[in-house]
Write a protein that holds these residues in place. Structure first.
Motif, PDB file in Angstrom:
ATOM      1  N   ALA B 302     106.917  96.842   5.884  1.00 56.92           N
ATOM      2  CA  ALA B 302     106.929  95.502   5.298  1.00 56.92           C
ATOM      3  C   ALA B 302     108.298  95.144   4.727  1.00 56.92           C
ATOM      4  CB  ALA B 302     105.875  95.406   4.198  1.00 56.92           C
ATOM      5  N   TYR B 303     109.139  96.140   4.491  1.00 55.28           N
ATOM      6  CA  TYR B 303     110.407  95.869   3.804  1.00 55.28           C
ATOM      7  C   TYR B 303     111.458  95.254   4.718  1.00 55.28           C
ATOM      8  CZ  TYR B 303     108.218  98.691   0.227  1.00 55.28           C
ATOM      9  OH  TYR B 303     107.333  99.161  -0.705  1.00 55.28           O
ATOM     10  N   ASP B 304     111.442  95.649   5.984  1.00 54.43           N
ATOM     11  CA  ASP B 304     112.479  95.135   6.887  1.00 54.43           C
ATOM     12  C   ASP B 304     111.960  94.935   8.311  1.00 54.43           C
ATOM     13  OD1 ASP B 304     112.107  97.721   7.661  1.00 54.43           O
ATOM     14  OD2 ASP B 304     114.188  98.369   7.374  1.00 54.43           O
ATOM     15  N   LEU B 305     110.632  95.013   8.498  1.00 54.19           N
ATOM     16  CA  LEU B 305     110.002  94.821   9.797  1.00 54.19           C
ATOM     17  C   LEU B 305     110.471  95.860  10.824  1.00 54.19           C
ATOM     18  CD1 LEU B 305     107.980  92.458   9.719  1.00 54.19           C
ATOM     19  CD2 LEU B 305     109.957  91.893   8.319  1.00 54.19           C
ATOM     20  N   SER B 306     110.953  97.019  10.354  1.00 61.71           N
ATOM     21  CA  SER B 306     111.351  98.053  11.306  1.00 61.71           C
ATOM     22  C   SER B 306     110.098  98.783  11.781  1.00 61.71           C
ATOM     23  CB  SER B 306     112.337  99.030  10.661  1.00 61.71           C
ATOM     24  OG  SER B 306     111.723  99.681   9.575  1.00 61.71           O
ATOM     25  N   SER B 307     110.148  99.193  13.035  1.00 58.98           N
ATOM     26  CA  SER B 307     109.015  99.888  13.629  1.00 58.98           C
ATOM     27  C   SER B 307     108.753 101.188  12.880  1.00 58.98           C
ATOM     28  CB  SER B 307     109.337 100.197  15.096  1.00 58.98           C
ATOM     29  OG  SER B 307     108.502 101.241  15.554  1.00 58.98           O
ATOM     30  N   ARG B 308     107.484 101.532  12.689  1.00 62.14           N
ATOM     31  CA  ARG B 308     107.152 102.790  12.028  1.00 62.14           C
ATOM     32  C   ARG B 308     107.404 103.970  12.972  1.00 62.14           C
ATOM     33  NH1 ARG B 308     105.200 101.882   6.824  1.00 62.14           N
ATOM     34  NH2 ARG B 308     103.861 100.054   6.565  1.00 62.14           N
ATOM     35  N   VAL B 309     107.636 103.659  14.246  1.00 64.68           N
ATOM     36  CA  VAL B 309     107.893 104.718  15.216  1.00 64.68           C
ATOM     37  C   VAL B 309     109.396 104.938  15.402  1.00 64.68           C
ATOM     38  CG1 VAL B 309     107.552 105.432  17.632  1.00 64.68           C
ATOM     39  CG2 VAL B 309     105.731 104.183  16.409  1.00 64.68           C
ATOM     40  N   ASP B 310     110.166 103.848  15.427  1.00 70.43           N
ATOM     41  CA  ASP B 310     111.607 103.945  15.680  1.00 70.43           C
ATOM     42  C   ASP B 310     112.345 102.944  14.785  1.00 70.43           C
ATOM     43  OD1 ASP B 310     114.206 103.726  16.592  1.00 70.43           O
ATOM     44  OD2 ASP B 310     113.658 103.908  18.719  1.00 70.43           O
ATOM     45  N   PRO B 311     113.048 103.446  13.767  1.00 68.77           N
ATOM     46  CA  PRO B 311     113.668 102.546  12.783  1.00 68.77           C
ATOM     47  C   PRO B 311     114.809 101.696  13.352  1.00 68.77           C
ATOM     48  CG  PRO B 311     114.279 104.829  12.333  1.00 68.77           C
ATOM     49  CD  PRO B 311     113.246 104.871  13.424  1.00 68.77           C
ATOM     50  N   ASN B 312     115.268 101.968  14.567  1.00 69.56           N
ATOM     51  CA  ASN B 312     116.295 101.119  15.159  1.00 69.56           C
ATOM     52  C   ASN B 312     115.701  99.895  15.849  1.00 69.56           C
ATOM     53  OD1 ASN B 312     118.581 102.643  14.446  1.00 69.56           O
ATOM     54  ND2 ASN B 312     117.969 104.148  15.993  1.00 69.56           N
ATOM     55  N   ILE B 313     114.375  99.842  15.869  1.00 67.52           N
ATOM     56  CA  ILE B 313     113.707  98.701  16.488  1.00 67.52           C
ATOM     57  C   ILE B 313     112.937  97.939  15.415  1.00 67.52           C
ATOM     58  CG2 ILE B 313     112.015  97.979  18.223  1.00 67.52           C
ATOM     59  CD1 ILE B 313     112.629 100.449  19.818  1.00 67.52           C
ATOM     60  N   HIS B 314     113.079  96.628  15.432  1.00 71.77           N
ATOM     61  CA  HIS B 314     112.307  95.787  14.511  1.00 71.77           C
ATOM     62  C   HIS B 314     111.338  94.953  15.353  1.00 71.77           C
ATOM     63  CE1 HIS B 314     115.173  96.352  11.038  1.00 71.77           C
ATOM     64  NE2 HIS B 314     115.904  96.755  12.064  1.00 71.77           N
ATOM     65  N   VAL B 315     110.145  94.744  14.821  1.00 77.66           N
ATOM     66  CA  VAL B 315     109.173  93.931  15.555  1.00 77.66           C
ATOM     67  C   VAL B 315     108.726  92.776  14.663  1.00 77.66           C
ATOM     68  CG1 VAL B 315     107.035  93.906  16.899  1.00 77.66           C
ATOM     69  CG2 VAL B 315     108.364  96.027  16.701  1.00 77.66           C
ATOM     70  N   LEU B 316     108.779  91.567  15.211  1.00 76.44           N
ATOM     71  CA  LEU B 316     108.467  90.368  14.449  1.00 76.44           C
ATOM     72  C   LEU B 316     107.286  89.630  15.048  1.00 76.44           C
ATOM     73  CD1 LEU B 316     112.091  88.894  14.307  1.00 76.44           C
ATOM     74  CD2 LEU B 316     111.005  90.460  12.685  1.00 76.44           C
ATOM     75  N   GLY B 317     106.707  88.780  14.229  1.00 80.36           N
ATOM     76  CA  GLY B 317     105.755  87.792  14.731  1.00 80.36           C
ATOM     77  C   GLY B 317     104.436  88.385  15.178  1.00 80.36           C
ATOM     78  N   ASP B 318     103.879  87.760  16.214  1.00 84.07           N
ATOM     79  CA  ASP B 318     102.525  88.088  16.656  1.00 84.07           C
ATOM     80  C   ASP B 318     102.350  89.566  17.010  1.00 84.07           C
ATOM     81  OD1 ASP B 318     102.056  85.396  16.413  1.00 84.07           O
ATOM     82  OD2 ASP B 318     101.975  84.989  18.573  1.00 84.07           O
ATOM     83  N   SER B 319     103.385  90.178  17.587  1.00 82.83           N
ATOM     84  CA  SER B 319     103.233  91.560  18.070  1.00 82.83           C
ATOM     85  C   SER B 319     103.137  92.591  16.951  1.00 82.83           C
ATOM     86  CB  SER B 319     104.411  91.932  18.980  1.00 82.83           C
ATOM     87  OG  SER B 319     104.254  91.354  20.250  1.00 82.83           O
TER      88      SER B 319
END
Ligand SMILES: Cc1cc2nc3c(=O)[nH]c(=O)nc-3n(C[C@H](O)[C@H](O)[C@H](O)COP(=O)(O)OP(=O)(O)OC[C@H]3O[C@@H](n4cnc5c(N)ncnc54)[C@H](O)[C@@H]3O)c2cc1C
Lengths: 232, 421
Positions: B302-319
């Motif tokens: 919730a802090y930066d929308l970074s993926s819980r699997v890979d912190p170099n990837i952020h996921v936004l919106g519906d997905s």
């Protein structure tokens, strides 16, 4: 210029004193007091009135438009006053019927009052509670600001933080234009802050803005004001 | 988790040393952010990262379409309150004014070790940070008898553009007194009030053009967003026109036959004239290709929308599986700004500020009869949680409803400006 304005103001006053316009005479101040409630979200009138989101309205009837000291009016109102227009009964009636129809650039976010009778009641109330120009029925304090607003004005706003916080606002507020969601760029800091304070403490009601402002602390409002001022 | 900037650039340069020569040159000078999906989340993120990252960050936006048709206000288009052309937006200013490298192609895969995104048209694009905002996809077979192969006969109109135009054409072609059916989706899906705003707009159209027509909704959910407001509005504007069949009566047990144009509810077969199937939903395919999903969605911090699997990837919106925010354009835009601030702070010496989100969803029930629901949100370790909420009330004056509607028009201008201008 100033003389001309004073002269016209005096003329209007004289006219008011000599033969109060029939429509003004019709208004019922008691009903007007009730109708003033939504106005009170932004305006004070009567003893100790200070500027808030809108200017204090003491001595309104007969005074030059957009001219009261210590308040930063929109260009439209300032120009009208400079051109010699005063708040006589007709001008007030027109303005209250549709602020933006009369002055397209006004910052008064208010849709207008449809009923002519209600407008007359309001004008009668404002004349009674605040007096006409030049006649002091209630002292206004044009230098003073609301203490809650003054406290925030005294904080040096953190501009980068304000820019970040403003990202929330730009989902709804555009840099220019917008009628029902007005632009908030170019508002005087005192007006901007007074607006958020009024939403935050609930004296001005709007579901969205009450919710948005309830989580803004004084530091945050100061940061936002500093950013919006700097971004012009 | 945040990576110190020097360490971060150091590892990038080291990793790049094993790759092709032109990449080394770029990776060493400017950090590379790649955004997949130029919709509510992606366009906003690209614009804000380019704006705030200045010369330090190189932003690439990979978007399949040359024009983005917003889903928001596509319902108003069905009702005749908005033009379809006005829902279209292009990427010219993102490229021209913000210097974003806009690639119109389909992102086919993500190599998380090499940090590259492969393109359907060939080639790949390297990244230091990847932002995915691909919207939704439909879960196959969630409505027996329906698949994307029959979407021209039974449109979903749940992605913007041509599908909305198709649904409108079918609505216009309905025989007098015909039946419009909707298969509503199960939770969670994009835009919780969306199907019901659509019903309102379809009813408005039919009331004016085909007043004896009927509307049938098969709904697998017990209740839905702003239900009392919609039901009150339907009663006032469209009495007797709309019938909703909930799960207690088989709304969760439907099957369609696109060839025969039938809808079967709990085994009772009904012939319909239009059938708007809104299937169950999941994250966009690229999130699955990247291997960052858990179940149907991609879990994020919730802090930066970074993926819980890979912190170099952020996921936004519906997905994204982020917590309490509804899947809306407003939410995606709000998340994108928090993400942009975090990404710029990680890649430059800019400051990172605490995450804060908000959402408001307006819906139009009838002419000048608008309602809204909204909230402010904050970040916790578990996910995004609501801090304060509001919703329109029953019995509001016509003036308040009209004002709410007009606000939504201003919002539309503002949010599309915030994404594309
Ligand atoms: C009928 C309807 C009404 C709605 N009304 C509202 C409303 O009033 N208010 C509101 O806030 N929200 C509303 N929404 C919801 C809103 O449209 C979505 O929640 C929002 O668009 C989600 O943003 P996103 O960035 O996740 O995805 P999208 O905006 O859908 O963007 C995804 C983009 O990614 C692209 N893409 C996907 N995969 C790839 C790939 N592999 N390679 C390249 N490009 C790719 C797609 O082409 C698309 O442009 C509504 C939705 C519907 C269906």
């Amino acid at each position: 210029m100033r003389d001309a304005r004073a002269a016209i103001g005096a003329l209007a006053l004289a006219a008011l004193a000599a033969a109060p316009s029939p429509s003004l005479a019709e208004g019922d101040a008691a009903q007007g007091e009730r109708l003033f409630r939504p106005c009170a979200a932004c305006h004070m009138i009567g003893e100790g009135a200070v500027h808030r989101v809108g200017p204090q309205l003491n001595g309104l009837v007969g005074r030059a438009i957009g001219a009261v000291a210590g308040y930063e009016f929109s260009d439209d109102l300032v120009e009208a006053g400079v051109d010699g227009l005063v708040w006589d009964a007709d001008a007030l009636d027109r303005f209250l019927a549709g602020p933006r129809d009369y002055f397209p650039g006004t910052r008064m976010v208010f849709r207008g009052i449809r009923s002519e009778e209600d407008r007359q009641h309001l004008i009668a109330y404002m004349r009674d509670a605040g007096g006409v120009a030049g006649e002091v029925v209630a002292e206004a304090d044009t230098e003073a600001v609301d203490p809650e607003v003054a406290a925030i004005l005294g904080i040096a706003g953190d501009v980068p933080y304000g820019e970040y916080l403003a990202n929330e606002c730009t989902a709804c507020h555009r840099a220019e234009g917008g009628g029902d969601i007005p632009t908030i760029r170019g508002l005087a800091p005192s007006v901007f802050i007074a607006g958020l304070v009024a939403y935050r403490n609930g004296s001005r009601e709007h579901q969205v803005m009450n919710t948005v402002s309830r989580r803004l602390g004084d530091e945050e409002i100061a940061a936002l004001a500093a950013y919006f001022q700097s971004s012009e | 988790m945040t990576i110190n900037r020097r360490v971060f650039l150091g590892t990038t340069a080291a990793a790049a040393a094993t790759l092709s020569a032109p990449m080394i040159a770029r990776a060493q000078t400017r950090a590379r952010v790649v955004v997949v999906g130029g919709g509510s989340g992606g366009a906003t993120a690209a614009r804000y990262i380019a704006r705030d990252g200045g010369d330090a960050i190189d932003v690439t936006l990979i978007e399949a379409s040359r024009q983005y048709y917003t889903c928001y206000f596509s319902n108003l288009y069905l009702g005749g309150f908005f033009d379809l052309e006005d829902t279209a937006h292009s990427y010219g200013r993102l490229a021209g004014h913000y210097g974003i490298n806009v690639i119109h192609d389909w992102a086919a895969g993500v190599d998380r070790d090499a940090r590259t995104v492969s393109l359907a048209g060939g080639g790949s694009v390297p990244y230091d940070r990847l932002v995915l905002s691909p919207g939704i996809d439909f879960i196959p077979d969630s409505v027996p008898g329906w698949s994307v192969n029959v979407q021209d006969r039974m449109p979903h109109a749940y992605k913007g553009g041509t599908q909305a135009a198709l649904l409108r054409a079918q609505l216009e072609a309905m025989p007098e007194g015909g039946t419009f059916a909707m298969v509503a989706p199960p939770n969670p899906y994009r835009c919780p009030p969306g199907p019901y705003e659509r019903i309102s707009m379809v009813a408005h159209f039919l009331k004016e053009n085909n007043p004896t027509a009927k509307i049938l909704i098969a709904d697998p959910k017990e209740g839905y967003s702003k239900q009392v407001l919609f039901e009150d509005g339907w009663e006032r504007h469209y009495p007797g026109m709309i019938e909703r069949i909930g799960p207690g009566f088989g709304g969760d047990n439907v099957e369609v036959d696109a060839e025969a144009m039938t809808l079967s509810i709990d085994g009772v077969v009904e012939t319909v004239d239009v059938c708007n199937v809104i299937p169950a939903q999941r994250a966009g395919t690229i999130a699955f290709a990247a291997g960052i999903t858990d179940g149907n969605w991609a879990p994020v911090s919730a802090y930066d929308l970074s993926s819980r699997v890979d912190p170099n990837i952020h996921v936004l919106g519906d997905s994204a599986a982020q917590g309490a925010m509804p899947k809306s354009g407003f939410s995606a835009n709000s998340q994108a700004k928090v993400c942009a601030n975090a990404v710029v702070a990680a890649l430059t010496d800019a400051r990172q500020f605490p995450a804060r989100f908000s959402n408001t969803c307006w819906s139009l029930i009838g002419t000048e009869d608008g309602v809204k629901v909204g909230a402010t949100y904050e970040a916790t370790d578990e996910g995004i949680v609501a801090s304060d909420t509001f919703v329109s009330q029953l019995g509001e004056t016509a003036e308040v409803r009209a004002e709410t509607y007009r606000e939504s028009l201003d919002w539309y201008e503002a949010i599309t400006t915030d994404m594309f201008v």
